[in-house]
Design a protein around this motif. Structure first.
Motif, PDB file in Angstrom:
ATOM      1  N   UNK A 343      33.221  35.597  23.474  1.00 36.86           N
ATOM      2  CA  UNK A 343      34.081  34.632  24.172  1.00 36.86           C
ATOM      3  C   UNK A 343      33.838  34.656  25.676  1.00 36.86           C
ATOM      4  N   UNK A 344      33.578  35.840  26.231  1.00 34.84           N
ATOM      5  CA  UNK A 344      33.399  35.940  27.687  1.00 34.84           C
ATOM      6  C   UNK A 344      32.126  35.260  28.186  1.00 34.84           C
ATOM      7  N   UNK A 345      31.246  34.847  27.265  1.00 35.29           N
ATOM      8  CA  UNK A 345      30.028  34.139  27.688  1.00 35.29           C
ATOM      9  C   UNK A 345      30.215  32.617  27.685  1.00 35.29           C
ATOM     10  N   UNK A 346      31.452  32.164  27.451  1.00 38.66           N
ATOM     11  CA  UNK A 346      31.713  30.737  27.284  1.00 38.66           C
ATOM     12  C   UNK A 346      31.202  29.890  28.444  1.00 38.66           C
ATOM     13  N   UNK A 347      31.322  30.399  29.673  1.00 39.77           N
ATOM     14  CA  UNK A 347      30.961  29.598  30.841  1.00 39.77           C
ATOM     15  C   UNK A 347      29.584  29.945  31.411  1.00 39.77           C
ATOM     16  N   UNK A 348      28.835  30.798  30.728  1.00 37.20           N
ATOM     17  CA  UNK A 348      27.574  31.279  31.295  1.00 37.20           C
ATOM     18  C   UNK A 348      26.556  30.169  31.530  1.00 37.20           C
ATOM     19  N   UNK A 349      26.600  29.113  30.755  1.00 33.88           N
ATOM     20  CA  UNK A 349      25.568  28.079  30.865  1.00 33.88           C
ATOM     21  C   UNK A 349      26.144  26.721  31.288  1.00 33.88           C
ATOM     22  N   UNK A 350      27.299  26.769  31.951  1.00 39.48           N
ATOM     23  CA  UNK A 350      27.887  25.523  32.438  1.00 39.48           C
ATOM     24  C   UNK A 350      27.012  24.915  33.530  1.00 39.48           C
ATOM     25  N   UNK A 351      26.498  25.755  34.423  1.00 35.91           N
ATOM     26  CA  UNK A 351      25.624  25.309  35.504  1.00 35.91           C
ATOM     27  C   UNK A 351      24.308  26.080  35.445  1.00 35.91           C
ATOM     28  N   UNK A 352      23.238  25.431  35.894  1.00 42.24           N
ATOM     29  CA  UNK A 352      21.934  26.089  35.902  1.00 42.24           C
ATOM     30  C   UNK A 352      21.889  27.195  36.954  1.00 42.24           C
ATOM     31  N   UNK A 353      22.584  26.987  38.059  1.00 38.49           N
ATOM     32  CA  UNK A 353      22.667  27.986  39.132  1.00 38.49           C
ATOM     33  C   UNK A 353      24.136  28.196  39.475  1.00 38.49           C
ATOM     34  N   UNK A 354      24.501  29.342  40.055  1.00 36.11           N
ATOM     35  CA  UNK A 354      25.910  29.627  40.347  1.00 36.11           C
ATOM     36  C   UNK A 354      26.542  28.568  41.252  1.00 36.11           C
ATOM     37  N   UNK A 355      27.786  28.239  40.952  1.00 31.76           N
ATOM     38  CA  UNK A 355      28.559  27.284  41.747  1.00 31.76           C
ATOM     39  C   UNK A 355      29.823  27.985  42.222  1.00 31.76           C
ATOM     40  N   UNK A 356      30.070  27.895  43.519  1.00 30.30           N
ATOM     41  CA  UNK A 356      31.229  28.573  44.092  1.00 30.30           C
ATOM     42  C   UNK A 356      32.525  28.008  43.515  1.00 30.30           C
ATOM     43  N   UNK A 357      33.461  28.914  43.189  1.00 28.34           N
ATOM     44  CA  UNK A 357      34.818  28.557  42.753  1.00 28.34           C
ATOM     45  C   UNK A 357      34.865  27.771  41.436  1.00 28.34           C
ATOM     46  N   UNK A 358      33.827  27.875  40.620  1.00 22.52           N
ATOM     47  CA  UNK A 358      33.905  27.179  39.329  1.00 22.52           C
ATOM     48  C   UNK A 358      34.934  27.879  38.445  1.00 22.52           C
ATOM     49  N   UNK A 359      35.693  27.087  37.717  1.00 18.57           N
ATOM     50  CA  UNK A 359      36.782  27.625  36.909  1.00 18.57           C
ATOM     51  C   UNK A 359      36.234  28.303  35.656  1.00 18.57           C
ATOM     52  N   UNK A 360      36.751  29.487  35.378  1.00 18.21           N
ATOM     53  CA  UNK A 360      36.395  30.191  34.153  1.00 18.21           C
ATOM     54  C   UNK A 360      37.640  30.509  33.348  1.00 18.21           C
ATOM     55  N   UNK A 361      38.644  29.671  33.508  1.00 18.46           N
ATOM     56  CA  UNK A 361      39.909  29.885  32.812  1.00 18.46           C
ATOM     57  C   UNK A 361      39.778  29.483  31.353  1.00 18.46           C
ATOM     58  N   UNK A 362      40.156  30.376  30.472  1.00 19.86           N
ATOM     59  CA  UNK A 362      40.157  30.106  29.045  1.00 19.86           C
ATOM     60  C   UNK A 362      41.423  29.346  28.668  1.00 19.86           C
ATOM     61  N   UNK A 363      41.454  28.674  27.521  1.00 20.61           N
ATOM     62  CA  UNK A 363      42.596  27.851  27.142  1.00 20.61           C
ATOM     63  C   UNK A 363      43.937  28.587  27.167  1.00 20.61           C
ATOM     64  N   UNK A 364      43.941  29.856  26.846  1.00 24.24           N
ATOM     65  CA  UNK A 364      45.220  30.589  26.782  1.00 24.24           C
ATOM     66  C   UNK A 364      45.594  31.245  28.112  1.00 24.24           C
ATOM     67  N   UNK A 365      44.702  31.168  29.105  1.00 22.79           N
ATOM     68  CA  UNK A 365      44.983  31.818  30.383  1.00 22.79           C
ATOM     69  C   UNK A 365      45.998  31.017  31.190  1.00 22.79           C
ATOM     70  N   UNK A 366      46.836  31.705  31.974  1.00 29.17           N
ATOM     71  CA  UNK A 366      47.822  30.983  32.812  1.00 29.17           C
ATOM     72  C   UNK A 366      47.108  30.267  33.970  1.00 29.17           C
ATOM     73  N   UNK A 367      47.722  29.182  34.455  1.00 26.51           N
ATOM     74  CA  UNK A 367      47.164  28.469  35.607  1.00 26.51           C
ATOM     75  C   UNK A 367      47.213  29.309  36.869  1.00 26.51           C
ATOM     76  N   UNK A 368      48.306  30.056  37.033  1.00 19.88           N
ATOM     77  CA  UNK A 368      48.491  30.868  38.237  1.00 19.88           C
ATOM     78  C   UNK A 368      48.846  32.292  37.831  1.00 19.88           C
ATOM     79  N   UNK A 369      48.361  33.234  38.601  1.00 16.75           N
ATOM     80  CA  UNK A 369      48.683  34.647  38.371  1.00 16.75           C
ATOM     81  C   UNK A 369      49.613  35.101  39.472  1.00 16.75           C
ATOM     82  N   UNK A 370      50.804  35.582  39.113  1.00 15.58           N
ATOM     83  CA  UNK A 370      51.782  36.038  40.108  1.00 15.58           C
ATOM     84  C   UNK A 370      51.968  37.543  40.002  1.00 15.58           C
ATOM     85  N   UNK A 371      52.273  38.151  41.099  1.00 19.88           N
ATOM     86  CA  UNK A 371      52.493  39.597  41.109  1.00 19.88           C
ATOM     87  C   UNK A 371      53.886  39.916  40.608  1.00 19.88           C
TER      88      UNK A 371
END
Length: 371
Positions: A343-371
């Motif tokens: 599952x952790x490889x889901x976003x590995x091939x979204x872009x051919x080269x790294x893109x800054x700030x690309x989202x890697x949030x999975x469907x069950x992950x929260x939109x925001x993380x709070x302390x």
């Protein structure tokens, strides 16, 4: 400029096995196989049979829920697939639509890797992320199956431009279905390929149905090869059920493109044995059209011709068929034994080269993380 030309329209086989054998006998008497290597003809039969058995196992895998998404089969198009691929060099490039399993095999990709891609396994051609419609293998020269109708046409034309720009000797083959000839990208690509003399052969597989609408009801000009004349491009129509006719026409046009840079449009008329996809029951087809497709079965017809010509007998034909079945079964076993992607490889091939700030949030992950 090569003048737009056509061969005689594909014959319609309406008789039973006896009629097919008599047709084969007449073809043999005309020396149809003269000059052909018997070993090569047997190889063609093996490859056509392998594709048939592979697609039958793919259909079975889909009904067993081992294959997800859409799944479109080459059943009935085996002669077209093998004939086209035998016209290409290993270094030539192929762009296809979503009906591409047989093309992947005939282009030299191991059947196990093709089946593994259908199964969504990491050993597949696209590491399991592409599935049925998105085969890809740079080493084999298969630069994609494309799920969007006509999505491959601009890219194939661009690849031909790159070859021309670099003064290469490769040729691009761009395969599509008959329905694709009605979209804008088809006309734009043919226009620019003709203007710039690009080494690309556009191939229309006309199974006469699109998805469920006949060519006559969807195209004002139903003889699709004639569309080439609008761009002063050579076009011709060939019987897609005849592996040798397909190979000869495609080879001639590919070498013409290689030597002169002139593009061409090749229309291959064939019959689709099943629905548009595995889940399509084909209720829009008449019993007569279904029977016509069965009688035009290119694998059965070629088998009968080879036996009539003495190149095969029943025992040797059965031996080839047994071998093809074993290879298809082995492909299924390979796919079954291959691992699923993590599952952790889901976003590995979204872009051919790294893109800054690309989202890697999975469907069950929260939109925001709070302390």
């Amino acid at each position: 400029m090569a003048q737009t030309a056509t061969r005689s329209k594909p014959s319609t086989r309406t008789g039973a096995a006896k009629t097919r054998r008599s047709t084969s006998a007449r073809a043999a008497e005309r020396g149809r196989f003269s000059g052909e290597s018997p070993e090569l003809l047997r190889d063609y039969f093996h490859e056509m049979t392998l594709i048939r058995r592979f697609e039958e196992r793919a259909a079975q895998g889909y009904t067993q829920a081992k294959i997800g998404g859409y799944c479109h089969l080459n059943l009935g198009e085996e002669a077209t697939v093998v004939g086209l691929m035998r016209s290409l060099r290993k270094t030539d490039l192929l762009f296809t639509n979503y009906r591409e399993h047989g093309y992947a095999i005939a282009k030299g990709i191991e059947p196990g890797r093709v089946m593994a891609e259908l199964y969504g396994r990491t050993t597949g051609t696209s590491k399991g992320w592409g599935g049925s419609m998105h085969m890809f293998d740079v080493e084999a020269g298969l630069l994609g199956g494309y799920g969007i109708v006509g999505g491959q046409i601009p890219l194939a034309t661009g690849a031909a431009l790159a070859i021309d720009y670099r003064s290469g000797d490769q040729v691009v083959m761009c395969q599509m279905g008959d329905g694709t000839t009605n979209i804008g990208a088809f006309h734009e690509a043919l226009n620019i390929a003709a203007l710039w003399n690009l080494p690309v052969v556009f191939v229309v597989i006309n199974n006469q149905l699109g998805m469920g609408t006949t060519v006559e009801k969807s195209s004002a000009e139903s003889e699709l090869y004639k569309r080439a004349s609008a761009y002063r491009m050579h076009g011709e129509r060939v019987d897609g059920n005849d592996v040798l006719a397909v190979r000869d026409a495609a080879s001639r046009l590919v070498e013409q493109a290689r030597e002169t840079g002139r593009p061409a449009l090749l229309e291959l008329v064939s019959e689709r044995l099943k629905g548009h996809s595995v889940v399509d029951p084909g209720k829009y087809r008449s019993e007569e059209s279904i029977e016509k497709a069965k009688q035009a079965d290119p694998v059965a017809a070629f088998r009968a011709e080879l036996i009539q010509a003495g190149i095969l007998d029943e025992d040797s034909a059965a031996e080839i068929e047994t071998k093809a079945q074993a290879e298809a079964d082995a492909a299924v076993a390979f796919a079954d034994d291959s691992p699923h992607p993590e599952v952790e490889t889901l976003f590995d091939y979204t872009y051919a080269t790294p893109v800054a700030n690309d989202s890697r949030r999975l469907p069950a992950d929260p939109l925001f993380v709070t302390n």
